[in-house]
Design a protein around this motif. Structure first.
Motif, PDB file in Angstrom:
ATOM      1  N   ILE A   1       0.840  -1.206   0.000  1.00  0.00           N
ATOM      2  CA  ILE A   1       0.000   0.000   0.000  1.00  0.00           C
ATOM      3  C   ILE A   1       0.872   1.251   0.000  1.00  0.00           C
ATOM      4  O   ILE A   1       0.622   2.191  -0.766  1.00  0.00           O
ATOM      5  N   SER A   2       1.914   1.270   0.831  1.00  0.00           N
ATOM      6  CA  SER A   2       2.758   2.472   0.897  1.00  0.00           C
ATOM      7  C   SER A   2       3.526   2.680  -0.407  1.00  0.00           C
ATOM      8  O   SER A   2       3.678   3.816  -0.866  1.00  0.00           O
ATOM      9  N   ILE A   3       3.984   1.604  -1.043  1.00  0.00           N
ATOM     10  CA  ILE A   3       4.686   1.741  -2.329  1.00  0.00           C
ATOM     11  C   ILE A   3       3.731   2.279  -3.388  1.00  0.00           C
ATOM     12  O   ILE A   3       4.080   3.197  -4.150  1.00  0.00           O
ATOM     13  N   LYS A   4       2.536   1.724  -3.452  1.00  0.00           N
ATOM     14  CA  LYS A   4       1.546   2.194  -4.431  1.00  0.00           C
ATOM     15  C   LYS A   4       1.173   3.653  -4.165  1.00  0.00           C
ATOM     16  O   LYS A   4       1.013   4.437  -5.105  1.00  0.00           O
ATOM     17  N   ASN A   5       1.043   4.049  -2.886  1.00  0.00           N
ATOM     18  CA  ASN A   5       0.732   5.443  -2.551  1.00  0.00           C
ATOM     19  C   ASN A   5       1.878   6.364  -2.943  1.00  0.00           C
ATOM     20  O   ASN A   5       1.658   7.483  -3.408  1.00  0.00           O
ATOM     21  N   MET A   6       3.126   5.902  -2.758  1.00  0.00           N
ATOM     22  CA  MET A   6       4.291   6.713  -3.160  1.00  0.00           C
ATOM     23  C   MET A   6       4.321   6.866  -4.672  1.00  0.00           C
ATOM     24  O   MET A   6       4.611   7.959  -5.187  1.00  0.00           O
ATOM     25  N   GLU A   7       4.008   5.822  -5.414  1.00  0.00           N
ATOM     26  CA  GLU A   7       3.959   5.899  -6.874  1.00  0.00           C
ATOM     27  C   GLU A   7       2.886   6.892  -7.311  1.00  0.00           C
ATOM     28  O   GLU A   7       3.103   7.702  -8.210  1.00  0.00           O
ATOM     29  N   GLN A   8       1.754   6.847  -6.656  1.00  0.00           N
ATOM     30  CA  GLN A   8       0.649   7.746  -6.966  1.00  0.00           C
ATOM     31  C   GLN A   8       1.047   9.195  -6.693  1.00  0.00           C
ATOM     32  O   GLN A   8       0.778  10.096  -7.500  1.00  0.00           O
ATOM     33  N   ALA A   9       1.722   9.432  -5.576  1.00  0.00           N
ATOM     34  CA  ALA A   9       2.166  10.780  -5.228  1.00  0.00           C
ATOM     35  C   ALA A   9       3.197  11.276  -6.234  1.00  0.00           C
ATOM     36  O   ALA A   9       3.183  12.454  -6.629  1.00  0.00           O
ATOM     37  N   ALA A  10       4.095  10.404  -6.669  1.00  0.00           N
ATOM     38  CA  ALA A  10       5.114  10.794  -7.648  1.00  0.00           C
ATOM     39  C   ALA A  10       4.459  11.157  -8.981  1.00  0.00           C
ATOM     40  O   ALA A  10       4.873  12.127  -9.645  1.00  0.00           O
ATOM     41  N   LYS A  11       3.425  10.403  -9.383  1.00  0.00           N
ATOM     42  CA  LYS A  11       2.720  10.717 -10.633  1.00  0.00           C
ATOM     43  C   LYS A  11       2.028  12.073 -10.545  1.00  0.00           C
ATOM     44  O   LYS A  11       2.057  12.861 -11.488  1.00  0.00           O
ATOM     45  N   ARG A  12       1.429  12.364  -9.393  1.00  0.00           N
ATOM     46  CA  ARG A  12       0.767  13.660  -9.196  1.00  0.00           C
ATOM     47  C   ARG A  12       1.781  14.791  -9.261  1.00  0.00           C
ATOM     48  O   ARG A  12       1.520  15.819  -9.881  1.00  0.00           O
ATOM     49  N   LYS A  13       2.912  14.595  -8.628  1.00  0.00           N
ATOM     50  CA  LYS A  13       3.952  15.626  -8.597  1.00  0.00           C
ATOM     51  C   LYS A  13       4.463  15.871 -10.012  1.00  0.00           C
ATOM     52  O   LYS A  13       4.683  17.012 -10.415  1.00  0.00           O
ATOM     53  N   THR A  14       4.656  14.806 -10.787  1.00  0.00           N
ATOM     54  CA  THR A  14       5.117  14.949 -12.167  1.00  0.00           C
ATOM     55  C   THR A  14       4.081  15.692 -12.986  1.00  0.00           C
ATOM     56  O   THR A  14       4.408  16.557 -13.793  1.00  0.00           O
ATOM     57  N   ALA A  15       2.793  15.374 -12.762  1.00  0.00           N
ATOM     58  CA  ALA A  15       1.716  16.044 -13.476  1.00  0.00           C
ATOM     59  C   ALA A  15       1.665  17.531 -13.125  1.00  0.00           C
ATOM     60  O   ALA A  15       1.410  18.375 -13.991  1.00  0.00           O
ATOM     61  N   GLU A  16       1.925  17.879 -11.886  1.00  0.00           N
ATOM     62  CA  GLU A  16       1.912  19.277 -11.461  1.00  0.00           C
ATOM     63  C   GLU A  16       3.070  20.058 -12.077  1.00  0.00           C
ATOM     64  O   GLU A  16       2.930  21.221 -12.428  1.00  0.00           O
ATOM     65  N   LEU A  17       4.222  19.415 -12.213  1.00  0.00           N
ATOM     66  CA  LEU A  17       5.395  20.075 -12.797  1.00  0.00           C
ATOM     67  C   LEU A  17       5.230  20.297 -14.287  1.00  0.00           C
ATOM     68  O   LEU A  17       5.805  21.240 -14.848  1.00  0.00           O
ATOM     69  N   ASN A  18       4.472  19.460 -14.951  1.00  0.00           N
ATOM     70  CA  ASN A  18       4.283  19.596 -16.405  1.00  0.00           C
ATOM     71  C   ASN A  18       3.199  20.556 -16.645  1.00  0.00           C
ATOM     72  O   ASN A  18       2.725  21.360 -16.956  1.00  0.00           O
TER      73      ASN A  18
END
Length: 173
Positions: A156-173
């Motif tokens: 769960i924590s790995i999947k949540n970290m992946e989700q957070a990283a995707k959101r952060k990448t989306a915000e930067l783009n």
């Protein structure tokens, strides 16, 4: 001992027998009717769960006080009768131990919820069936040496970290 049985301790009091039993996982305590500090019924009542008591006494002594976890051999003692009784008791303890090992571990509701959440996450994101998700968590648990609830928390924590990283990448783009 001459007949292949391991003797963990020889005790002169019930308290000594109980102390030794507490330090072992399971076994058979062989006792007479009376010890200096207690009689067999007290010893039997205070033995740990996976122990059985083998009482060596005359029939008149034990027929009135039969109780759970107590096996009796009548005096005068016949060696072959004692050995066959000990063998029967040891086999019963081993059967119970195997039965306990084959049962799935009992999990508390929090652990069950974490495992269910991890299964659902794997089913949604990795397109696994429920059985595949369960087996995946089980295999990861065995490979890592952690219990299934801890492994589910890590997933769960790995999947949540992946989700957070995707959101952060989306915000930067």
């Amino acid at each position: 001992m001459r007949n292949g049985w391991q003797v963990a301790a020889v005790c002169t009091t019930g308290a000594q027998a109980l102390n030794h039993a507490d330090s072992l996982n399971a076994g058979i305590v062989i006792s007479g009717y009376r010890m200096p500090d207690m009689i067999y019924t007290e010893l039997c009542a205070n033995l740990p769960k996976h122990f059985q008591l083998l009482l060596l006494a005359s029939r008149t002594r034990w027929e009135a006080g039969r109780q759970e976890g107590l096996v009796c051999v009548a005096m005068p003692l016949k060696v072959h009768e004692l050995l066959s009784t000990v063998k029967m008791m040891a086999e019963a303890i081993e059967r119970e131990r195997r039965k306990q090992r084959s049962r799935p571990p009992r999990r508390n509701p929090e652990e069950q919820a974490v495992i269910l959440e991890a299964k659902q996450m794997l089913m949604e994101r990795s397109h696994m069936t429920e059985n595949e998700a369960y087996r995946y968590i089980q295999k990861c648990s065995m490979d890592s040496g952690n219990d299934m609830a801890e492994t589910a928390r890590m997933i769960i924590s790995i999947k949540n970290m992946e989700q957070a990283a995707k959101r952060k990448t989306a915000e930067l783009n």
